[in-house]
Enzyme design. Structure first.
Site, short mmCIF file in Angstrom:
data_model
loop_
_atom_site.label_atom_id
_atom_site.label_comp_id
_atom_site.label_asym_id
_atom_site.label_seq_id
_atom_site.Cartn_x
_atom_site.Cartn_y
_atom_site.Cartn_z
N LYS A 194 31.28 47.23 62.69
CA LYS A 194 29.85 47.10 62.94
C LYS A 194 29.47 47.38 64.39
O LYS A 194 29.43 48.53 64.80
CB LYS A 194 29.37 45.73 62.45
CG LYS A 194 29.49 45.62 60.92
CD LYS A 194 28.56 44.63 60.29
CE LYS A 194 28.47 44.88 58.79
NZ LYS A 194 29.16 43.91 57.96
N ASP A 213 38.20 37.82 59.93
CA ASP A 213 37.29 38.95 59.76
C ASP A 213 36.06 38.67 60.64
O ASP A 213 35.17 37.90 60.25
CB ASP A 213 36.91 39.10 58.29
CG ASP A 213 35.96 40.28 58.06
OD1 ASP A 213 35.37 40.77 59.05
OD2 ASP A 213 35.80 40.69 56.90
N PHE A 221 32.97 37.65 52.05
CA PHE A 221 32.60 39.07 51.94
C PHE A 221 33.44 39.87 52.93
O PHE A 221 33.45 39.59 54.12
CB PHE A 221 31.11 39.31 52.24
CG PHE A 221 30.75 40.77 52.12
CD1 PHE A 221 30.44 41.32 50.88
CD2 PHE A 221 30.78 41.61 53.23
CE1 PHE A 221 30.16 42.68 50.76
CE2 PHE A 221 30.50 42.97 53.10
CZ PHE A 221 30.19 43.50 51.86
#
Ligand SMILES: *Cc1c(COP(=O)(O)O)cnc(C)c1O
Length: 405
Positions: free
Chosen positions: A259, A230, A145
């Site tokens: 985030k 990532d 993802f």
């Protein structure tokens, strides 16, 4: 007469009527947060075990991050990169010192950081490695993802993420996650990079076999391709280290953060790398109106500072290990697997129980917020400031729900 307070039900009705239904949230309307706690509109308190998908690692409304936001918001919010601002260089200096990076490119969302990295490694491939024009390949992983843009969903293997959104960009061969031999077999002379999460978050906290990160590091170096990690979800303390790569003592060529870079206050992401790769981008070739704005930079500086100063990363390692060990003891025949790293923890239910959704709803009724990921997995990822007592309370609550069946 006092104005009547709008009810949770009325707000949910408005949201359902006017909003696109691209999410299916739990029916809890939150109005306030502090540390690990959030409160709904009726005053009920919940332990937040999602932490906005790890964007709120520092805890809700951390006072020092809030102060930095308010202070900067009252002076200067946005200049665009047409001009310079005083916060950006200080953000660069502090994030480079913290992460051992040499170059930084700030963006806003995580998906934009991923897109930026793809652009940079493609350009590096053409200009430095000598890959023929338009032939660059970036290898990615099954069940990964990386966000929701067209390029990114184009290489997703989740039908819900990609079905109906084509046509997609070519140049993204997909290999199995956790299998370094599969990566090596997929490498061609046109491969410029391997993009991977160190632990697959959205796939349900999938931890690769031990030694995987070391092996992919070695394979990438040997074939002169860039390793892009990532760490948008795993980074900034979530797994008990600043970055998940540290669990195997490796260093990526490009690291993506987002985030928790703002402690949940503001969208800010970044590509961290070295001069060789980010150096290929010249004026006018990439940008973002809001990327690197002074408000984002001031917030990120404070968010990084409290993460370190308040020992949140060590706490994530300590409380996470305890949470995982104790969760393992709650095994009933409904539980298929319990796994995790730091405070990134998953409880996978047996298929026979018919999905995790009703468990997240039952936990909500008892004051614990978490979210099912895919059908059968509950993810527990509270803010990194959680205490031992709060973990104990979470465990008791999970135990109650499992016992109720
Ligand atoms: C959340 C996430 C993204 C996307 O970030 P957005 O800010 O939602 O665009 C990318 N990669 C990983 C691993 C994520 O967890």
């Amino acid at each position: 007469m006092a104005k009547e307070k709008i009810s949770a039900q009325a707000l949910i009705e408005i949201e359902t009527r006017l909003g696109a239904h691209n999410y299916k949230p739990l029916d809890v309307v939150l109005v306030r947060g502090e540390g690990v706690w959030v409160w709904d509109i009726d005053g009920n308190r919940y332990l937040d075990c999602l932490a906005a998908y790890s964007a709120v690692n520092q805890g809700h409304c951390h006072p020092k991050i809030r102060a930095a936001l308010v202070e900067q918001a009252s002076r200067l919010s946005l200049t665009s990169r047409a001009f310079r601002n005083e916060q950006l260089p200080l953000f660069y200096e502090e994030i480079c010192a913290l992460t051992n990076s040499h170059k930084v490119l700030p963006m806003n969302s995580g998906a934009e950081a991923v897109e930026t990295a793809i652009k940079a490694v493609r350009k590096w491939g053409y200009e430095v490695k000598g890959v023929p024009e338009d032939q660059a390949e970036v290898i990615v992983c099954e069940n990964g993802f990386h966000g929701r843009t067209i390029a990114i969903v184009g290489f997703s293997t989740d039908p819900a993420a990609r079905q109906g959104f084509g046509p997609f960009a070519p140049g993204f061969p997909i290999v199995a996650f956790g299998d370094a031999d599969a990566l090596e077999a997929a490498i061609t002379p046109n491969t410029v990079a391997f993009l991977v999460e160190p632990i697959q978050g959205e796939a349900g906290v999938i931890i690769p076999p031990e030694g995987y990160l070391k092996r992919i590091r070695e394979v990438c170096s040997r074939h002169n391709i860039m390793l892009v990690l990532d760490e948008i979800q795993t980074g900034l303390g979530r797994t008990g280290k600043l970055f998940a790569e540290e669990h195997e003592g490796i260093e990526a060529d490009l690291t993506l953060v987002g985030k928790a870079l703002s402690g949940g206050y503001y969208p800010i992401s970044a590509v961290l790398s070295n001069t060789e790769v980010l150096g290929v981008l010249k004026p006018g070739e990439h940008g973002s109106t809001f990327g690197g704005n002074p408000l984002a930079c001031a917030v990120a500086r404070a968010a990084m500072r409290v993460l370190i100063e308040e020992g949140m990363i060590e706490n994530a390692g300590k409380q996470g290990a305890y949470f995982l060990e104790e969760l393992g003891k709650l095994r009933t025949n409904q539980v298929r697997d319990v796994r995790g790293s730091g405070l990134m923890i998953a409880l996978e239910l047996d298929e026979a129980v018919g999905g995790a959704r009703r468990y997240s709803e039952a936990l909500m009724k008892l004051g614990l917020l978490c979210k099912e990921t895919h059908k059968d997995t509950l993810r527990f990822a509270p803010p990194l400031v959680i205490t031992r007592e709060q973990v104990d309370w979470a465990l008791e609550t999970i135990d109650k729900v499992l016992r109720a069946g």
